[in-house]
Motif scaffolding. Structure first.
Motif, short mmCIF file in Angstrom:
data_model
loop_
_atom_site.label_atom_id
_atom_site.label_comp_id
_atom_site.label_asym_id
_atom_site.label_seq_id
_atom_site.Cartn_x
_atom_site.Cartn_y
_atom_site.Cartn_z
N SER A 1 0.82 -1.21 0.00
CA SER A 1 0.00 0.00 0.00
C SER A 1 0.86 1.27 0.00
CB SER A 1 -0.97 0.02 1.18
OG SER A 1 -0.28 0.11 2.41
N ASN A 2 2.12 1.17 0.46
CA ASN A 2 2.99 2.35 0.33
C ASN A 2 3.25 2.70 -1.13
OD1 ASN A 2 3.42 3.11 3.03
ND2 ASN A 2 5.03 1.57 3.32
N LEU A 3 3.10 1.71 -2.04
CA LEU A 3 3.30 2.00 -3.46
C LEU A 3 2.18 2.86 -4.02
CD1 LEU A 3 4.68 -1.36 -4.92
CD2 LEU A 3 5.85 0.47 -3.72
N VAL A 4 1.02 2.84 -3.36
CA VAL A 4 -0.07 3.76 -3.77
C VAL A 4 0.37 5.20 -3.47
CG1 VAL A 4 -2.47 4.41 -3.35
CG2 VAL A 4 -1.83 1.99 -3.42
N LEU A 5 1.07 5.39 -2.37
CA LEU A 5 1.59 6.73 -2.05
C LEU A 5 2.65 7.13 -3.08
CD1 LEU A 5 1.99 6.54 1.82
CD2 LEU A 5 0.09 7.46 0.50
N GLY A 6 3.51 6.20 -3.44
CA GLY A 6 4.57 6.48 -4.41
C GLY A 6 4.02 6.68 -5.82
N GLY A 7 2.85 6.12 -6.09
CA GLY A 7 2.19 6.34 -7.37
C GLY A 7 2.30 5.19 -8.37
N ALA B 1 -3.01 6.15 7.70
CA ALA B 1 -2.82 5.25 6.55
C ALA B 1 -2.06 3.99 6.97
CB ALA B 1 -2.11 5.97 5.39
N TRP B 2 -2.36 3.52 8.18
CA TRP B 2 -1.70 2.29 8.68
C TRP B 2 -2.66 1.10 8.62
CZ3 TRP B 2 3.03 2.83 8.03
CH2 TRP B 2 3.96 1.94 8.57
N LYS B 3 -3.87 1.35 8.08
CA LYS B 3 -4.80 0.29 7.70
C LYS B 3 -5.17 0.65 6.27
CE LYS B 3 -6.42 -0.40 12.40
NZ LYS B 3 -7.54 -0.67 13.30
N ALA B 4 -4.79 -0.21 5.33
CA ALA B 4 -4.89 0.16 3.91
C ALA B 4 -6.34 0.31 3.49
CB ALA B 4 -4.20 -0.90 3.06
N GLY B 5 -6.58 1.25 2.57
CA GLY B 5 -7.93 1.50 2.08
C GLY B 5 -8.14 2.98 1.90
N ALA B 6 -9.27 3.49 2.44
CA ALA B 6 -9.63 4.89 2.24
C ALA B 6 -8.53 5.83 2.75
CB ALA B 6 -10.95 5.18 2.96
N GLN B 7 -7.90 5.48 3.88
CA GLN B 7 -6.85 6.33 4.43
C GLN B 7 -5.65 6.42 3.48
OE1 GLN B 7 -5.69 7.50 7.88
NE2 GLN B 7 -7.81 7.90 8.46
N THR B 8 -5.33 5.30 2.83
CA THR B 8 -4.20 5.29 1.90
C THR B 8 -4.46 6.24 0.74
OG1 THR B 8 -4.09 2.92 2.41
CG2 THR B 8 -2.67 3.71 0.64
N VAL B 9 -5.67 6.14 0.19
CA VAL B 9 -6.05 6.99 -0.94
C VAL B 9 -6.07 8.46 -0.53
CG1 VAL B 9 -7.92 7.50 -2.58
CG2 VAL B 9 -7.37 5.11 -2.01
N ALA B 10 -6.59 8.73 0.67
CA ALA B 10 -6.67 10.11 1.15
C ALA B 10 -5.27 10.69 1.37
CB ALA B 10 -7.49 10.16 2.44
N LEU B 11 -4.35 9.89 1.86
CA LEU B 11 -2.98 10.39 2.09
C LEU B 11 -2.29 10.67 0.76
CD1 LEU B 11 -0.89 11.16 4.23
CD2 LEU B 11 -0.06 8.79 4.20
N ARG B 12 -2.54 9.84 -0.24
CA ARG B 12 -2.00 10.10 -1.58
C ARG B 12 -2.54 11.44 -2.11
NH1 ARG B 12 1.78 9.60 -5.78
NH2 ARG B 12 0.69 10.20 -7.66
N ARG B 13 -3.82 11.71 -1.85
CA ARG B 13 -4.40 12.98 -2.32
C ARG B 13 -3.74 14.17 -1.62
NH1 ARG B 13 -10.01 10.78 -2.20
NH2 ARG B 13 -10.27 9.80 -4.25
N GLN B 14 -3.49 14.02 -0.30
CA GLN B 14 -2.80 15.10 0.42
C GLN B 14 -1.42 15.34 -0.17
OE1 GLN B 14 -2.70 14.33 4.65
NE2 GLN B 14 -4.86 14.86 4.97
N GLY C 1 7.21 21.89 0.00
CA GLY C 1 6.58 21.52 1.27
C GLY C 1 7.32 20.41 1.99
N VAL C 2 6.83 20.13 3.22
CA VAL C 2 7.44 19.11 4.07
C VAL C 2 6.38 18.06 4.43
CG1 VAL C 2 8.53 18.67 6.30
CG2 VAL C 2 9.10 20.75 5.04
N PHE C 3 6.71 16.81 4.15
CA PHE C 3 5.84 15.67 4.49
C PHE C 3 6.44 15.03 5.73
CE2 PHE C 3 4.16 11.42 4.30
CZ PHE C 3 2.99 11.46 3.55
N VAL C 4 5.74 15.12 6.86
CA VAL C 4 6.27 14.59 8.12
C VAL C 4 5.59 13.26 8.45
CG1 VAL C 4 6.43 14.96 10.62
CG2 VAL C 4 6.83 16.87 9.04
N ILE C 5 6.42 12.25 8.69
CA ILE C 5 5.92 10.94 9.13
C ILE C 5 6.38 10.74 10.57
CG2 ILE C 5 5.95 8.43 8.75
CD1 ILE C 5 6.87 9.02 5.85
N HIS C 6 5.45 10.41 11.48
CA HIS C 6 5.89 10.05 12.82
C HIS C 6 5.78 8.55 13.04
CE1 HIS C 6 6.14 9.47 17.14
NE2 HIS C 6 7.03 10.43 17.03
N VAL C 7 6.88 7.94 13.50
CA VAL C 7 6.96 6.50 13.76
C VAL C 7 6.85 6.28 15.27
CG1 VAL C 7 8.32 4.39 13.39
CG2 VAL C 7 8.65 6.37 11.87
#
Lengths: 421, 125
Positions: free
Chosen positions: A73-79, A156-169, A177-183
């Motif tokens: 699902s991270n590949l959806v973010l990458g495109g 976006a840690w449960k794949a689906g709508a959240q993954t798509v929404a994060l890609r849109r953001q 801009g800065v994309f911040v990921i907190h682990v």
């Protein structure tokens, strides 16, 4: 076409097996209810159907209408992938005799051995298998403890709508801009995935938004998996696009300004992606089964039966795994098959395998075409009653490479088919 | 004579305390017979559940029952001896691989034999 023809033939074989059982003793004698149709639950349901040849009635409770894979699902973010590429229907389980109910488990009565669903139905069981995944500990990020905030600051840690929404953001973010990921502090679902995500976002920036960058705020003191491989990517292919900051515990966020508040610092984001800390899914916690630090469920590794509740088994990310067993979809699938064999044995008077062996394989995508693997093999140790890494086994790819990419793709197709096909 | 279950479930019996207790009570000549039976049991197809379960741990990458849908090779219907030989070569570092050397070192001879027998008995694609 070939696939559907084969499935049709298999379905025929399953019907024959079912009628043979029917001829011997009408309906199945024992009942197993599985809650959760992810890598653990779907695999358990299929394999109990397969290995009991219809002599055990299996019901799968899953609220979703189709399975969406977190791996890839991270590949959806990458495109390089669409969410539809990672979505698999549940109908494939029908040929194994699995009865599917689209609903959610609300409560369990362990004394009466029944599960009550949100929709109102009550199902009896001889053995209950819970594969509820993880819930987020929202109280750890107080300002995110409401639905409105959670729509703006995504996990976006449960794949689906959240993954798509994060890609849109990500797409809407201005260049520069800065994309911040907190682990979160380990343990969390899928140790390499935050770092893979940083690579995928950086890949997008390196081709689409060259003045932008990823800041990876890690509560841990170092990269939790495949460290050298990820660091090599950030210092090489993605140089200037990824800034890694260890020991960055999150105290809260400011939702209005998209600011991550750390112990000694504030980090302002254009897209803020917080992966919250996690614990076992609610249905397991309600039963008092989260007896490892109040977060995860201890199990008997021969059967995956809870150490608290008899006749209730737990699989996947909700369990407290043995040391060095990661929380991954691959592991959940392996837990499920050990559990399925044990449940079939227990319900049919057979013997439980005293020395189960499981393996983990994770492929991480460092770009759209380069991957690296991490693998380990774990065997039951009767002396300590836990799983131990087999000495000398396991390892990593020496470097990110494109030679293994076809294997990573085959892994996804085969594991999805192994649970749902 | 060993009990019938010895043949069917030598894996379980071998590791149970009952097995140890039985062996401790037996005269040496019988023990030699036991050793032979054990060897036969592990090499033969009697232990189908062990094979089935070890093979299931391969299915994530190689497909259910070894029928792969992608670039990872199918194992279903392959010659048992060939599968055993390849796994030993991976384990001993004599056969190149990306991942299989690291995986093969996690499995015992009897697990490899049992899984290979299971895959050999499956229909190919």
């Amino acid at each position: 076409m070939l696939g559907s023809r084969r499935d049709f033939l298999r379905a025929g074989a399953a019907s024959i097996a079912a009628s043979a059982v029917g001829a011997r003793g009408s309906t199945p004698v024992s009942k197993v209810v599985v809650v959760g149709g992810g890598f653990g639950g779907a695999t358990a349901a299929k394999y109990i159907g397969k290995w009991s040849a219809g002599s055990i009635g299996v019901t799968l409770i899953e609220r979703g209408s189709a399975f969406v894979s977190c791996p890839l699902s991270n590949l959806v973010l990458g495109g390089s992938r669409q969410i539809a590429d990672l979505t698999v229907p549940y109908e494939g389980l029908d040929k194994w005799g699995v009865r599917r109910i689209t609903d959610e488990a609300q409560s369990v009565d362990p004394a009466a051995r029944t599960v009550t669903l949100v929709g109102g139905a009550t199902l009896p069981y001889d053995r209950l298998i819970l594969s509820p995944g993880v819930d987020f500990i929202w109280s750890a990020v107080p300002s995110l403890n409401n639905a409105t905030a959670q729509e703006k600051v995504l996990h976006a840690w449960k794949a689906g709508a959240q993954t798509v929404a994060l890609r849109r953001q990500l797409e809407a973010m201005p260049d520069g801009g800065v994309f911040v990921i907190h682990v979160p502090m380990a343990p969390y679902r899928c140790p390499p995935a935050p770092y893979e995500r940083a690579c995928q976002v950086a890949l997008y920036f390196s081709t689409q938004k060259k003045r932008s960058k990823v800041i990876l705020l890690d509560a841990n003191e170092e990269v939790q998996s495949e460290r050298e491989l990820f660091v090599a990517a950030w210092n090489g292919r993605y140089k200037g696009y990824v800034e890694y900051r260890p020991n960055s515990g999150l105290t809260d966020v400011d939702v209005a300004t998209l600011t991550a508040k750390l112990d000694f610092d504030d980090v302002k984001a254009d897209v803020l992606n917080v992966i919250p800390p996690q614990h076992a899914g609610a249905i397991a916690r309600q039963l008092g089964m989260a007896n490892a630090n109040g977060r995860f469920c201890q199990v008997d590794f021969l059967t995956y039966e809870s150490t608290v509740q008899r006749n209730i088994h737990v699989l996947g990310d909700a369990i407290q795994p043995a040391s060095l067993m990661p929380r991954s979809g691959h592991m959940a699938n392996q837990h499920a098959k050990v559990c399925a064999a044990a449940v079939v044995a227990l319900l049919s008077g057979g013997e439980v395998n005293p020395l189960p062996v499981v393996a983990n394989t994770c492929y991480s995508y460092l770009s759209d075409r380069e991957v690296a693997h991490i693998v380990s093999v774990h065997r039951y140790d009767p002396a300590t009653r836990t799983m131990s890494v087999v000495p000398g086994s396991g390892g990593l790819s020496p470097a990110a490479n494109s030679e293994e990419t076809a294997y990573a793709e085959a892994w996804a197709k085969n594991i999805w088919a192994d649970m749902l096909g | 004579m060993p009990p019938l279950c010895f043949w069917r479930h030598d894996r379980e019996y071998h590791h149970s305390s009952a097995w140890v207790a039985t062996v401790n009570r037996l005269p040496i000549r019988t023990l030699a017979g036991f050793a032979l039976l054990l060897a036969v049991g592990h090499a033969g197809a009697a232990d189908k559940d062990l094979g089935r379960e070890v093979a299931a741990s391969c299915a994530n990458c190689h497909g259910t029952d070894g029928r792969s849908r992608g670039a990872v090779p199918s194992l279903a219907g392959r010659d048992k001896g060939e599968l055993v030989r390849q796994m030993r070569e991976f384990r001993d570092g004599k056969r190149g691989s990306t991942i299989m050397q690291q995986l093969a070192r996690g499995y015992t001879d009897s697990e490899i034999e049992s899984a290979a027998a299971y895959f050999a008995a499956q229909k190919a694609q």
